[in-house]
Design a protein around this motif. Structure first.
Motif, short mmCIF file in Angstrom:
data_model
loop_
_atom_site.label_atom_id
_atom_site.label_comp_id
_atom_site.label_asym_id
_atom_site.label_seq_id
_atom_site.Cartn_x
_atom_site.Cartn_y
_atom_site.Cartn_z
N GLU A 1 -7.19 -2.04 12.49
CA GLU A 1 -6.89 -0.67 12.85
C GLU A 1 -8.03 -0.02 13.61
O GLU A 1 -9.20 -0.34 13.38
CB GLU A 1 -6.62 0.14 11.59
CG GLU A 1 -7.85 0.36 10.69
CD GLU A 1 -8.16 -0.80 9.75
OE1 GLU A 1 -7.53 -1.86 9.90
OE2 GLU A 1 -9.04 -0.63 8.89
N HIS B 1 1.63 -1.10 9.31
CA HIS B 1 0.38 -1.06 8.53
C HIS B 1 -0.78 -0.59 9.41
O HIS B 1 -1.45 0.38 9.09
CB HIS B 1 0.10 -2.46 7.96
CG HIS B 1 -1.19 -2.57 7.21
ND1 HIS B 1 -1.25 -2.75 5.86
CD2 HIS B 1 -2.49 -2.54 7.64
CE1 HIS B 1 -2.52 -2.80 5.47
NE2 HIS B 1 -3.29 -2.69 6.54
N GLU B 2 -1.00 -1.28 10.52
CA GLU B 2 -2.16 -0.93 11.36
C GLU B 2 -2.00 0.47 11.95
O GLU B 2 -2.98 1.21 12.10
CB GLU B 2 -2.35 -1.97 12.47
CG GLU B 2 -2.50 -3.42 11.98
CD GLU B 2 -3.59 -3.62 10.95
OE1 GLU B 2 -4.47 -2.75 10.82
OE2 GLU B 2 -3.56 -4.65 10.24
N HIS C 1 -2.81 3.28 9.49
CA HIS C 1 -4.26 3.45 9.35
C HIS C 1 -4.81 4.56 10.25
O HIS C 1 -5.91 5.05 10.01
CB HIS C 1 -4.98 2.15 9.73
CG HIS C 1 -5.20 1.19 8.60
ND1 HIS C 1 -5.72 1.57 7.38
CD2 HIS C 1 -5.03 -0.15 8.52
CE1 HIS C 1 -5.85 0.50 6.60
NE2 HIS C 1 -5.42 -0.56 7.27
N GLU D 1 -6.49 0.41 2.07
CA GLU D 1 -5.66 -0.75 2.40
C GLU D 1 -4.36 -0.79 1.60
O GLU D 1 -3.30 -1.06 2.15
CB GLU D 1 -6.45 -2.04 2.19
CG GLU D 1 -7.57 -2.25 3.19
CD GLU D 1 -7.10 -2.27 4.64
OE1 GLU D 1 -5.89 -2.43 4.89
OE2 GLU D 1 -7.95 -2.10 5.53
N TYR E 1 -5.21 -5.14 -1.83
CA TYR E 1 -4.05 -4.84 -0.97
C TYR E 1 -2.77 -4.70 -1.80
O TYR E 1 -2.17 -3.63 -1.84
CB TYR E 1 -3.88 -5.92 0.10
CG TYR E 1 -4.77 -5.79 1.31
CD1 TYR E 1 -6.12 -6.09 1.25
CD2 TYR E 1 -4.25 -5.39 2.54
CE1 TYR E 1 -6.93 -5.99 2.37
CE2 TYR E 1 -5.05 -5.28 3.67
CZ TYR E 1 -6.39 -5.60 3.58
OH TYR E 1 -7.18 -5.50 4.70
ZN LIG Z 1 -5.31 -2.57 6.77
#
Ligand SMILES: [Zn+2]
Length: 597
Positions: free
Chosen positions: A261, A290-291, A294, A324, A394
């Motif tokens: 990210e 996900h990225e 961020h 995360e 995670y």
């Molecule tokens: Zn991540």
């Protein structure tokens, strides 16, 4: 951001007649050249202001924010040479990753070096005949100083390379020239050059660019851009306004994986067939979400320890389960809310996360905040015993987010959600502030209207089992019942076929293999005197019942050793979620509110 504020304040104190902008600080100027890209080298020429000091010291970062391991990028640097006023000046190594340069009193020095660029990960560099992927930390030697100094980068592209792409601000009038307001921004802005395929879309008036480089010939760019836009819109509904000037989704189509990210971009890697099968495409969309998420969670709402960065040492942080784990939770939630997965597919991904926590012996040894703190020596340096002694933050962080979201919804009578709590945290601790663990707990509790001390003490600060009942009841979910009559014999050694042999790769604590003394690197040769082929363990265990006593013959450093094992019981997968057949209308409505229709 914090560095910029400090530097600005210091300058104002010295010189109060006019507002001082960062632009008045003389930049470091880099030129990147690729005279022989097929040899994997980028040649860097840099001009450093010296402030008329007799010497300057420059350094390369040893790690990349977002990837918590000391990586010693300086090992790929060669041929550091310097000149001032056209004359060579002395260069001396002053640390593993630092160089001291004699200036002779010149106002600036020019340094040249080469970087070997052939590591295909989201934190490193790759240069080949057709393209370059450059990251800041392993590329740019910068000054040892506290100043928030602008860094300018100009790329000279080889013939045949038509374009470059990065979230850095372009400099007007010069092609492929970019400006970062400080070193943090430079490190935070990967650059690709070559002949990228791009797609552009607009959300809230902000330009979003999907960039594909590598071999995107089989990658469906149009479909990907359409669906990435839906993820952006779902993210905006969860977290509020888009806080970046523009956003670059840089995906390298290079048949490997990973994602990292950044504030105004991300860098991911994928296979060339990614958009061809639904499973791989859904996984990619989850990585994208996900990225992208961020950009709020960790790049703008961050643990207090993650800034300003010390690029030359470990930066210890206890709340990567938020940075995360919560991001991982939202990744699949956003894909579902964007209408890109079914409820069943969503529950499968959540079940995967719960299963990853619950089958790991280390969950009962190490709390998730301690696992975060030790990530530099454990999560990123995993060995065969790591699953026995620590938890992965995670999936555990994602499961905590799931439980917390349900707790907030229940406690507030359905009027508040984790979205509201994350937005409140962003408003209170976003930007340069950062949050402590206690501050994060506090804002979650305030939004929920409930006392969450016990929740965080158990879920985050202890290694006790997580408690699922409340969340499952709220949504009308249950773990799919497993039939004990179908239980199978269980050995518990993780194995891998290797050169035609069946080799033990890890032994989980609490399994028959662990208790009986099977070891990592043992070759399993036979059970009860009958040879087992490299791929034959599963089929052989089907010949036994739970509780059977067997003799496992292993070769340990080539010496044949018989080991008596009492086989255990594998009742299947008890951590798979499903909607309860008797779920009420209110429970179904709570799922719809959570994940969309
Ligand atoms: Zn991540």
């Amino acid at each position: 951001m914090f560095l910029a504020a400090v530097a600005g304040a210091a300058l104002l104190a010295m010189q109060t007649t006019a507002p001082i902008a960062a632009q008045s600080i003389e930049p470091i100027r880099y030129t990147l050249r690729f005279p022989a890209p097929h040899t994997h080298y980028v040649e860097v020429e840099v001009s450093y202001p010296t402030l008329r000091q007799p010497s300057i010291e420059i350094y390369m970062a040893v790690w990349t924010p977002g990837s918590y391991l000391i990586r010693e990028y300086e090992r790929h640097v060669e041929g550091v040479a310097a000149s001032a006023g056209g004359q060579p000046v002395a260069v001396e190594k002053s640390r593993k990753n630092r160089w001291r340069i004699t200036t002779g009193g010149a106002p600036s020095v020019t340094v040249r070096y080469r970087v070997y660029a052939r590591e295909m990960t989201v934190r490193s560099n790759w240069v080949e005949a057709g393209f370059a992927m450059m990251n800041g930390a392993p590329t740019f030697l910068t000054l040892v100083e506290r100043e928030a100094r602008p860094h300018e980068v100009r790329l000279e592209l080889p013939a045949g390379w038509k374009d470059s792409a990065t979230a850095l601000a372009p400099m007007t009038g010069t092609p492929h020239a970019y400006r970062a307001e400080d070193f943090d921004t430079l490190v935070d802005s990967p650059i690709v050059a070559g002949n990228p395929v791009t797609r552009t879309f607009t959300v809230d008036g902000k330009r979003h660019v999907l960039v594909l480089e590598g071999d995107p010939s089989l990658f469906d760019a149009d479909r990907a851009a359409t669906d990435v836009q839906k993820i952006v819109e779902a993210g905006r509904r969860a977290m509020g306004p888009l806080l970046y000037p523009h956003y670059y989704f840089i995906n390298m189509v290079v048949d490997t994986g990973g994602g990292l990210e950044h504030k105004n971009s991300f860098l991911t890697m994928s296979g060339r067939f990614t958009t061809r099968t639904e499973r791989s495409y859904l996984n990619w969309l989850s990585l994208v979400a996900h990225e992208y998420f961020h950009n709020w969670n960790v790049k703008r709402l961050r643990p207090i320890e993650l800034g300003p960065f010390d690029y030359e040492a470990e930066n210890y942080v206890k709340t990567l389960w938020v940075a995360e784990g919560f991001t991982d939770y939202y990744a699949d939630v956003l894909v579902r809310r964007a209408g890109l997965s079914t409820l069943g597919e969503y529950l499968d991904t959540l079940s995967d996360q719960i299963e990853a926590v619950q089958i790991r012996p280390g969950r009962l040894v190490t709390s998730v905040d301690a696992a975060s703190y030790d990530t530099w020596i454990k999560q990123y340096r995993a060995d065969e015993n790591t699953p026995n002694i620590t938890i992965d933050y995670y999936p555990k962080g994602a499961v905590i987010a799931f439980l917390l979201d349900a707790r907030i919804r229940k406690a507030s009578g359905g009027t508040k959600t984790l979205d509201d709590a994350m937005q409140a945290a962003l408003q209170r601790y976003g930007g340069a502030k950062g949050y402590t663990p206690q501050q994060f707990y506090q804002v979650m509790a305030e939004v929920s209207g409930a006392d969450l001390k016990g929740f965080f003490a158990r879920a985050v600060e202890s290694a006790e089992e997580l408690e699922y009942t409340e969340a499952l009841d709220y949504y009308g979910l249950r773990f799919r019942p497993v039939d004990p009559r179908t239980a199978r014999a269980f050995l518990g050694a993780l194995t891998r076929p290797q050169d035609g042999r069946l080799v033990v790769t890890g032994v989980r604590r609490g399994t028959p293999a662990y208790d009986a003394g099977l070891n990592t690197d043992d070759e399993i040769v036979a059970i009860d005197g009958v040879r087992i082929r490299a791929d034959g363990l599963g089929a052989r265990l089907e010949q036994y019942r739970p509780g059977d006593r067997v003799q496992v013959l292993v070769a340990r450093r080539d010496k044949l050793t018989p080991i008596e094992v009492t086989l255990g019981s594998d009742a299947g997968r008890p951590w798979r979620l499903e909607l309860r057949p008797d779920a009420t209308a209110a429970q179904k409505a709570s799922i719809a509110k959570w994940l969309g229709q």
